[in-house]
Design a protein around this motif. Structure first.
Motif, PDB file in Angstrom:
ATOM      1  N   PRO A   1       0.821  -1.201  -0.056  1.00  0.00           N
ATOM      2  CA  PRO A   1      -0.100   0.120   0.139  1.00  0.00           C
ATOM      3  C   PRO A   1       0.982   1.551  -0.003  1.00  0.00           C
ATOM      4  CG  PRO A   1      -0.866  -1.727   1.571  1.00  0.00           C
ATOM      5  CD  PRO A   1       0.376  -2.199   1.153  1.00  0.00           C
ATOM      6  N   PHE A   2       1.830   1.432   0.887  1.00  0.00           N
ATOM      7  CA  PHE A   2       2.528   2.686   0.917  1.00  0.00           C
ATOM      8  C   PHE A   2       3.440   2.893  -0.208  1.00  0.00           C
ATOM      9  CE2 PHE A   2       2.750   2.272   5.621  1.00  0.00           C
ATOM     10  CZ  PHE A   2       2.026   3.562   5.776  1.00  0.00           C
ATOM     11  N   ARG A   3       3.837   1.707  -1.115  1.00  0.00           N
ATOM     12  CA  ARG A   3       4.554   2.095  -2.522  1.00  0.00           C
ATOM     13  C   ARG A   3       3.506   2.490  -3.505  1.00  0.00           C
ATOM     14  NH1 ARG A   3       9.169   0.926  -4.044  1.00  0.00           N
ATOM     15  NH2 ARG A   3       8.486   0.375  -6.065  1.00  0.00           N
ATOM     16  N   MET A   4       2.385   2.038  -3.333  1.00  0.00           N
ATOM     17  CA  MET A   4       1.210   2.587  -4.339  1.00  0.00           C
ATOM     18  C   MET A   4       1.106   3.999  -3.933  1.00  0.00           C
ATOM     19  SD  MET A   4      -1.081  -0.742  -5.093  1.00  0.00           S
ATOM     20  CE  MET A   4      -1.766  -0.955  -3.339  1.00  0.00           C
ATOM     21  N   ILE A   5       0.760   4.267  -2.844  1.00  0.00           N
ATOM     22  CA  ILE A   5       0.177   5.482  -2.328  1.00  0.00           C
ATOM     23  C   ILE A   5       1.313   6.764  -2.732  1.00  0.00           C
ATOM     24  CG2 ILE A   5      -0.226   7.148  -0.321  1.00  0.00           C
ATOM     25  CD1 ILE A   5      -1.478   4.359   0.909  1.00  0.00           C
ATOM     26  N   HIS A   6       2.752   6.062  -2.705  1.00  0.00           N
ATOM     27  CA  HIS A   6       3.779   7.216  -2.854  1.00  0.00           C
ATOM     28  C   HIS A   6       3.708   7.861  -4.310  1.00  0.00           C
ATOM     29  CE1 HIS A   6       8.210   7.404  -4.075  1.00  0.00           C
ATOM     30  NE2 HIS A   6       8.168   8.440  -3.191  1.00  0.00           N
ATOM     31  N   LEU A   7       3.007   7.058  -5.266  1.00  0.00           N
ATOM     32  CA  LEU A   7       3.081   7.452  -6.725  1.00  0.00           C
ATOM     33  C   LEU A   7       2.044   8.843  -6.851  1.00  0.00           C
ATOM     34  CD1 LEU A   7       2.872   4.123  -8.300  1.00  0.00           C
ATOM     35  CD2 LEU A   7       4.818   5.586  -8.493  1.00  0.00           C
ATOM     36  N   VAL A   8       1.137   8.990  -6.062  1.00  0.00           N
ATOM     37  CA  VAL A   8       0.291   9.737  -6.217  1.00  0.00           C
ATOM     38  C   VAL A   8       0.562  11.379  -5.752  1.00  0.00           C
ATOM     39  CG1 VAL A   8      -1.478   8.071  -5.874  1.00  0.00           C
ATOM     40  CG2 VAL A   8      -1.429   9.774  -4.270  1.00  0.00           C
ATOM     41  N   ASP A   9      -0.221  12.404  -6.511  1.00  0.00           N
ATOM     42  CA  ASP A   9      -0.142  13.638  -5.818  1.00  0.00           C
ATOM     43  C   ASP A   9      -1.313  14.011  -4.965  1.00  0.00           C
ATOM     44  OD1 ASP A   9       2.112  14.936  -7.400  1.00  0.00           O
ATOM     45  OD2 ASP A   9       0.616  14.591  -9.406  1.00  0.00           O
ATOM     46  N   MET A  10      -2.502  13.285  -5.076  1.00  0.00           N
ATOM     47  CA  MET A  10      -3.630  13.442  -4.086  1.00  0.00           C
ATOM     48  C   MET A  10      -4.457  12.009  -4.388  1.00  0.00           C
ATOM     49  SD  MET A  10      -5.722  16.006  -6.844  1.00  0.00           S
ATOM     50  CE  MET A  10      -6.205  15.715  -8.550  1.00  0.00           C
ATOM     51  N   MET A  11      -5.379  11.928  -3.592  1.00  0.00           N
ATOM     52  CA  MET A  11      -5.946  10.621  -3.355  1.00  0.00           C
ATOM     53  C   MET A  11      -7.569  10.792  -3.049  1.00  0.00           C
ATOM     54  SD  MET A  11      -5.392   7.331  -3.367  1.00  0.00           S
ATOM     55  CE  MET A  11      -3.529   7.010  -2.825  1.00  0.00           C
ATOM     56  N   LEU A  12      -8.505  10.154  -3.825  1.00  0.00           N
ATOM     57  CA  LEU A  12      -9.837   9.948  -3.295  1.00  0.00           C
ATOM     58  C   LEU A  12     -10.051   8.563  -2.565  1.00  0.00           C
ATOM     59  CD1 LEU A  12     -12.605  10.884  -3.249  1.00  0.00           C
ATOM     60  CD2 LEU A  12     -12.779  10.259  -5.730  1.00  0.00           C
ATOM     61  N   VAL A  13     -10.216   8.639  -1.436  1.00  0.00           N
ATOM     62  CA  VAL A  13     -10.145   7.588  -0.581  1.00  0.00           C
ATOM     63  C   VAL A  13     -11.482   7.067   0.210  1.00  0.00           C
ATOM     64  CG1 VAL A  13      -8.961   8.660   1.154  1.00  0.00           C
ATOM     65  CG2 VAL A  13      -8.821   6.014   1.092  1.00  0.00           C
ATOM     66  N   ALA A  14     -11.690   5.903   0.523  1.00  0.00           N
ATOM     67  CA  ALA A  14     -12.836   5.533   1.065  1.00  0.00           C
ATOM     68  C   ALA A  14     -12.300   5.494   2.527  1.00  0.00           C
ATOM     69  CB  ALA A  14     -13.228   4.010   0.712  1.00  0.00           C
ATOM     70  N   SER A  15     -13.090   6.013   3.408  1.00  0.00           N
ATOM     71  CA  SER A  15     -12.902   6.115   4.934  1.00  0.00           C
ATOM     72  C   SER A  15     -12.402   4.793   5.525  1.00  0.00           C
ATOM     73  CB  SER A  15     -13.789   6.535   5.695  1.00  0.00           C
ATOM     74  OG  SER A  15     -13.740   6.663   7.171  1.00  0.00           O
ATOM     75  N   GLY A  16     -11.324   4.811   6.236  1.00  0.00           N
ATOM     76  CA  GLY A  16     -10.717   3.549   6.793  1.00  0.00           C
ATOM     77  C   GLY A  16      -9.259   3.660   7.274  1.00  0.00           C
ATOM     78  N   THR A  17      -8.545   2.471   7.454  1.00  0.00           N
ATOM     79  CA  THR A  17      -7.226   2.664   7.845  1.00  0.00           C
ATOM     80  C   THR A  17      -6.330   3.264   6.606  1.00  0.00           C
ATOM     81  OG1 THR A  17      -7.598   0.859   9.257  1.00  0.00           O
ATOM     82  CG2 THR A  17      -5.217   1.280   8.388  1.00  0.00           C
ATOM     83  N   ALA A  18      -6.925   2.912   5.413  1.00  0.00           N
ATOM     84  CA  ALA A  18      -6.246   3.491   4.283  1.00  0.00           C
ATOM     85  C   ALA A  18      -5.935   5.109   4.359  1.00  0.00           C
ATOM     86  CB  ALA A  18      -6.994   3.355   3.008  1.00  0.00           C
ATOM     87  N   THR A  19      -6.916   5.933   4.922  1.00  0.00           N
ATOM     88  CA  THR A  19      -6.621   7.170   5.044  1.00  0.00           C
ATOM     89  C   THR A  19      -5.469   7.634   6.042  1.00  0.00           C
ATOM     90  OG1 THR A  19      -8.043   7.389   7.102  1.00  0.00           O
ATOM     91  CG2 THR A  19      -9.300   7.756   4.980  1.00  0.00           C
ATOM     92  N   LEU A  20      -5.078   6.707   7.188  1.00  0.00           N
ATOM     93  CA  LEU A  20      -3.991   6.938   7.690  1.00  0.00           C
ATOM     94  C   LEU A  20      -2.839   6.745   6.856  1.00  0.00           C
ATOM     95  CD1 LEU A  20      -3.075   7.804  10.597  1.00  0.00           C
ATOM     96  CD2 LEU A  20      -3.512   5.222  11.450  1.00  0.00           C
ATOM     97  N   GLN A  21      -2.827   5.705   6.168  1.00  0.00           N
ATOM     98  CA  GLN A  21      -1.706   5.415   5.243  1.00  0.00           C
ATOM     99  C   GLN A  21      -1.302   6.375   4.502  1.00  0.00           C
ATOM    100  OE1 GLN A  21      -3.364   1.543   3.881  1.00  0.00           O
ATOM    101  NE2 GLN A  21      -1.748   0.553   4.621  1.00  0.00           N
ATOM    102  N   VAL A  22      -2.318   7.246   3.785  1.00  0.00           N
ATOM    103  CA  VAL A  22      -2.299   8.154   2.869  1.00  0.00           C
ATOM    104  C   VAL A  22      -1.640   9.400   3.570  1.00  0.00           C
ATOM    105  CG1 VAL A  22      -3.355   9.788   1.303  1.00  0.00           C
ATOM    106  CG2 VAL A  22      -4.238   7.447   1.362  1.00  0.00           C
TER     107      VAL A  22
END
Length: 383
Positions: free
Chosen positions: A259-280
């Motif tokens: 997950p962190f490697r994928m998130i690293h690529l973006v400038d901004m994120m549209l994300v469903a609420s959950g633990t992913a928001t903390l990773q972003v």
């Protein structure tokens, strides 16, 4: 050989349970773990009585549809616990299931510890009474959870957030590494990269993904250099995601990676609420948080979270709406696109959001959460 029961039914919990198993394996411990978990856990010798990918359900309708499966796993866990008498049960998140199970295990005299405890400090605070009654101890991820549990007389230990153990520091604010990483996956230097994270559960994918794709379409009409990166959750295959992309004609990259490697690529994120928001948030990526449930489930959810100002984990932790969050009827493609567009057109706003997200780490303790949990579990095991 010591027996340990785990219930890790959520995508995030699975990773943290897996890290405990890996640590025990490295230590050469003679421990047999069984319960609910993932294929990766099974590959480490975990005995699966329930599959996390089948049990990660949300919403009243989906829970009702999966009732037979969930009850079957629950009854099997109770029966096996009675037979095997595990030294300890480690339950993670998944509160409705786990608190009922804790009651059964407590009656058998099997100690239960709650790791990745429910966010009772934010909503449905009454559940803390059940936790106090049936759990020996709670391992909490945030320092501010400690006084809450202490106030209610629950034995508590702050272990820090295990996400920090997954975080590679070079993924934060390293422009040269970001440029190289982007080029490796086919992103040009002049492209604006929007990431889409629709969620890790089947119903979340169904409720969120099409709206996210439509928001990307709207945004691309204003910004021709927009590149879409679609992040596949651990619970899904790329083929499953592809089912939604047959009519999506914008340039996109479909990824399945850490997950962190994928998130690293973006400038901004549209994300469903959950633990992913903390990773972003930990990677300081500006985001818009969204969550859309079925109509009836949404009504119940609003009743349950009355008195809670925010529902996005990042905003809950920071105590303010550091990033936009929208729920139910406000989750439209048009609204999502407009909120994301501000990150592109308002540099000062984007910088302020990144500054807020940079402060997240101070709430999560130090690295080494898994090793602290392993050490704390020694109280129940043969060392």
């Amino acid at each position: 050989m010591d027996q340990v029961l785990f219930v890790a039914a959520e995508a995030s919990s699975v990773t943290y349970a897996q890290r405990i198993l890996e640590t025990w394996k490295k230590q050469g411990r003679k421990i047999h773990a069984f319960g609910v978990g993932s294929q990766d856990m099974e590959n480490l010798g975990f005995e699966r009585l329930g599959k996390s990918e089948e049990m990660a359900v949300v919403g009243a309708a989906e829970i009702i549809n999966s009732y037979g499966l969930l009850k079957g796993v629950f009854d099997n866990l109770v029966a096996e616990a009675e037979k095997r008498r595990p030294k300890v049960a480690v339950v993670m998140d998944y509160p409705e299931f786990n608190l009922m199970l804790a009651k059964k295990l407590h009656a058998m005299g099997i100690p239960v510890v709650y790791y990745i405890s429910p966010q009772v400090w934010a909503w449905r605070k009454g559940r803390v009474k059940t936790i106090k009654k049936y759990c020996k101890k709670v391992f909490v991820l945030f320092p501010f959870e400690v006084p809450f549990y202490e106030e209610h007389g629950v034995p508590v230990e702050f272990v820090g957030h295990p996400l920090l153990d997954e975080l590679d520091e070079k993924l934060i604010d390293n422009a040269d590494y970001l440029k190289t990483h982007r080029n490796q996956v086919g992103i040009r230097d002049d492209e604006i990269v929007l990431g889409l994270m629709p969620g890790s559960r089947r119903l979340e994918l169904k409720q969120h993904f099409q709206i996210q794709l439509d928001a990307a379409r709207i945004l691309s009409k204003k910004h021709a250099n927009l590149k879409i990166v679609i992040l596949t959750a651990p619970t899904f295959t790329k083929e499953k995601m592809q089912d939604y992309l047959e009519d999506f004609r914008l340039p996109y990259i479909l990824l399945k990676d850490e997950p962190f490697r994928m998130i690293h690529l973006v400038d901004m994120m549209l994300v469903a609420s959950g633990t992913a928001t903390l990773q972003v948030g930990l990677l300081q990526k500006p985001m818009v948080i969204m969550y859309k449930m079925k109509w009836l489930t949404g009504i119940f959810a609003k009743l349950l979270v009355r008195g809670t100002k925010y529902y996005g984990l990042v905003n809950l932790i920071l105590g303010k709406e550091a990033v936009p969050e929208r729920f139910q009827g406000d989750v439209t493609a048009e609204n999502m696109a407009a909120l994301l567009d501000r990150y592109i057109t308002d540099a000062a706003y984007k910088a302020e959001v990144k500054k807020d997200l940079a402060s997240l780490r101070q709430y999560l303790g130090d690295k080494g959460a898994t090793s602290r949990v392993v050490k704390a579990l020694d109280e129940y095991l043969t060392v």
